[in-house]
Design a protein around this motif. Structure first.
Motif, PDB file in Angstrom:
ATOM      1  N   MET A 211      43.970  43.709 103.984  1.00 13.28           N
ATOM      2  CA  MET A 211      43.631  44.017 102.362  1.00 13.28           C
ATOM      3  C   MET A 211      43.713  42.671 101.753  1.00 13.28           C
ATOM      4  SD  MET A 211      43.171  47.126 103.014  1.00 13.28           S
ATOM      5  CE  MET A 211      42.573  47.644 101.218  1.00 13.28           C
ATOM      6  N   HIS A 212      44.436  41.645 102.280  1.00  7.64           N
ATOM      7  CA  HIS A 212      44.379  40.399 101.682  1.00  7.64           C
ATOM      8  C   HIS A 212      45.080  40.395 100.147  1.00  7.64           C
ATOM      9  CE1 HIS A 212      42.456  38.695 105.135  1.00  7.64           C
ATOM     10  NE2 HIS A 212      41.536  39.262 104.974  1.00  7.64           N
ATOM     11  N   SER A 213      45.947  41.336  99.774  1.00  7.41           N
ATOM     12  CA  SER A 213      46.210  41.646  98.260  1.00  7.41           C
ATOM     13  C   SER A 213      47.663  41.396  98.523  1.00  7.41           C
ATOM     14  CB  SER A 213      45.766  42.910  97.541  1.00  7.41           C
ATOM     15  OG  SER A 213      46.049  43.862  98.425  1.00  7.41           O
ATOM     16  N   VAL A 214      48.395  40.759  97.435  1.00  6.65           N
ATOM     17  CA  VAL A 214      49.551  40.377  97.491  1.00  6.65           C
ATOM     18  C   VAL A 214      50.348  41.634  96.623  1.00  6.65           C
ATOM     19  CG1 VAL A 214      51.603  38.948  96.720  1.00  6.65           C
ATOM     20  CG2 VAL A 214      49.647  37.876  97.596  1.00  6.65           C
ATOM     21  N   LYS A 215      51.393  42.274  97.219  1.00  4.53           N
ATOM     22  CA  LYS A 215      52.106  43.304  96.573  1.00  4.53           C
ATOM     23  C   LYS A 215      53.401  42.935  96.533  1.00  4.53           C
ATOM     24  CE  LYS A 215      48.458  46.073  96.933  1.00  4.53           C
ATOM     25  NZ  LYS A 215      47.713  46.501  95.778  1.00  4.53           N
ATOM     26  N   GLU A 216      54.403  43.353  95.770  1.00  3.28           N
ATOM     27  CA  GLU A 216      55.823  43.351  95.547  1.00  3.28           C
ATOM     28  C   GLU A 216      56.487  44.135  96.657  1.00  3.28           C
ATOM     29  OE1 GLU A 216      57.486  41.496  92.822  1.00  3.28           O
ATOM     30  OE2 GLU A 216      55.422  40.642  92.566  1.00  3.28           O
ATOM     31  N   GLY A 217      57.728  43.501  97.169  1.00  2.00           N
ATOM     32  CA  GLY A 217      58.575  44.019  97.945  1.00  2.00           C
ATOM     33  C   GLY A 217      58.107  43.547  99.306  1.00  2.00           C
ATOM     34  N   PRO A 218      59.066  43.676 100.340  1.00  2.00           N
ATOM     35  CA  PRO A 218      58.725  43.169 101.765  1.00  2.00           C
ATOM     36  C   PRO A 218      57.868  44.051 102.562  1.00  2.00           C
ATOM     37  CG  PRO A 218      60.843  44.580 101.754  1.00  2.00           C
ATOM     38  CD  PRO A 218      60.067  44.509 100.257  1.00  2.00           C
ATOM     39  N   ALA A 219      57.042  43.408 103.598  1.00  2.00           N
ATOM     40  CA  ALA A 219      56.361  44.586 104.596  1.00  2.00           C
ATOM     41  C   ALA A 219      56.978  45.295 105.130  1.00  2.00           C
ATOM     42  CB  ALA A 219      55.518  43.349 105.395  1.00  2.00           C
ATOM     43  N   ASN A 220      56.473  46.527 105.455  1.00  2.00           N
ATOM     44  CA  ASN A 220      57.197  47.513 106.155  1.00  2.00           C
ATOM     45  C   ASN A 220      57.220  47.568 107.467  1.00  2.00           C
ATOM     46  OD1 ASN A 220      54.674  48.457 106.420  1.00  2.00           O
ATOM     47  ND2 ASN A 220      54.606  50.302 105.335  1.00  2.00           N
ATOM     48  N   GLN A 221      56.169  46.548 108.005  1.00  2.62           N
ATOM     49  CA  GLN A 221      56.366  46.613 109.281  1.00  2.62           C
ATOM     50  C   GLN A 221      55.389  45.210 109.863  1.00  2.62           C
ATOM     51  OE1 GLN A 221      53.354  50.223 110.125  1.00  2.62           O
ATOM     52  NE2 GLN A 221      53.043  48.891 112.083  1.00  2.62           N
ATOM     53  N   GLY A 222      55.665  44.738 111.414  1.00  2.00           N
ATOM     54  CA  GLY A 222      54.979  44.057 111.847  1.00  2.00           C
ATOM     55  C   GLY A 222      53.692  44.490 112.270  1.00  2.00           C
ATOM     56  N   TYR A 223      52.650  43.435 112.462  1.00  2.00           N
ATOM     57  CA  TYR A 223      51.316  44.032 113.120  1.00  2.00           C
ATOM     58  C   TYR A 223      51.054  42.958 114.482  1.00  2.00           C
ATOM     59  CZ  TYR A 223      50.606  47.236 109.307  1.00  2.00           C
ATOM     60  OH  TYR A 223      50.772  48.350 108.253  1.00  2.00           O
ATOM     61  N   GLY A 224      51.948  42.397 115.002  1.00  2.00           N
ATOM     62  CA  GLY A 224      51.556  41.693 116.338  1.00  2.00           C
ATOM     63  C   GLY A 224      50.880  42.101 117.202  1.00  2.00           C
TER      64      GLY A 224
END
Length: 231
Positions: A211-224
């Protein structure tokens, strides 16, 4: 003539690229609304997704998480470019920008070894990091991209944690700290001037959509694994 040529070029770019006049203020910090990367947006086929950034005395470090290719490095670099453009007297790629005094911009971005002097990628990374920790001030802008990735996971995470802690508590520099070590997202629990943000991504069926949009808070998972699958 040279000065006129330079000013004329800045004016032409400001008009052609939809740049806006930044406000330079005495209070420390950055408040950028709808910021864009002036180079990346020129080479993209899709519309560039603008993002805000807010840094002040109570919010001096952003821990940035999110997937590879999600836009972390672009977000960090566009912030530095906007600050740099404002300081040379140019208009900036943003809807609006209010910028306090910045004495220097420090970066630790990218992975490369130095074959000529026999320095490994990790040694280059540590040398650049040491330079930042020894010279940054509370008016510096610091970009740290995935510090500690050049060594073992445990050592790398320890180094990333201690560097972030030093920047936030002792140096109090304005810092954008991108990392894949999710453990670092607990730093705001003990350090009041540190905040988590993340670059958004969603899973659509078996695919990942950035989505390339910055949101508050940490990411909920990695997508490696999903990013590896794209390759």
């Amino acid at each position: 003539l040279a000065e006129l040529d330079a000013l004329n070029n800045l004016a032409e770019r400001a008009d052609a690229l939809n740049l806006s006049r930044p406000q330079l203020r005495e209070e420390p910090g950055l408040n950028i609304r709808g910021g864009r990367h002036i180079v990346v947006e020129q080479v993209m086929d899709a519309p560039f997704v603008p993002n805000d950034i807010l840094l002040d005395n109570d919010r001096r470090m952003l821990i940035i998480t999110g997937p590879n290719m999600g836009g972390k490095s672009t977000y960090m670099r566009q912030t530095a470019l906007i600050v740099l453009l404002a300081h040379i007297g140019s208009f900036v790629p943003a809807d609006s920008a209010s910028i306090g005094p910045v004495d220097r911009i420090f970066t630790r971005i990218g992975a490369s070894d130095d074959l000529a002097t026999g320095r490994s990628t990790f040694m280059v990374e540590m040398t650049e990091t040491a330079n930042i920790l020894n010279n940054a001030t509370d008016q510096s802008l610091v970009l740290m991209d995935e510090i500690g990735r050049g060594t073992s996971t445990f050592d790398g995470m320890s180094l990333a944690w201690s560097c972030a802690h030093q920047l936030a508590t002792q140096l109090r520099a304005f810092t954008l700290f991108a990392t894949h070590y999710f453990e670092l997202t607990t730093l705001p629990e003990t350090l009041p001037n540190v905040t988590n943000v993340h670059l958004d991504a969603v899973e659509h069926g078996e695919e990942i959509v950035f989505m390339h949009s910055v949101k508050e808070g940490p990411a909920n998972q990695g997508y490696g694994l999903q990013v590896a699958q794209l390759a």
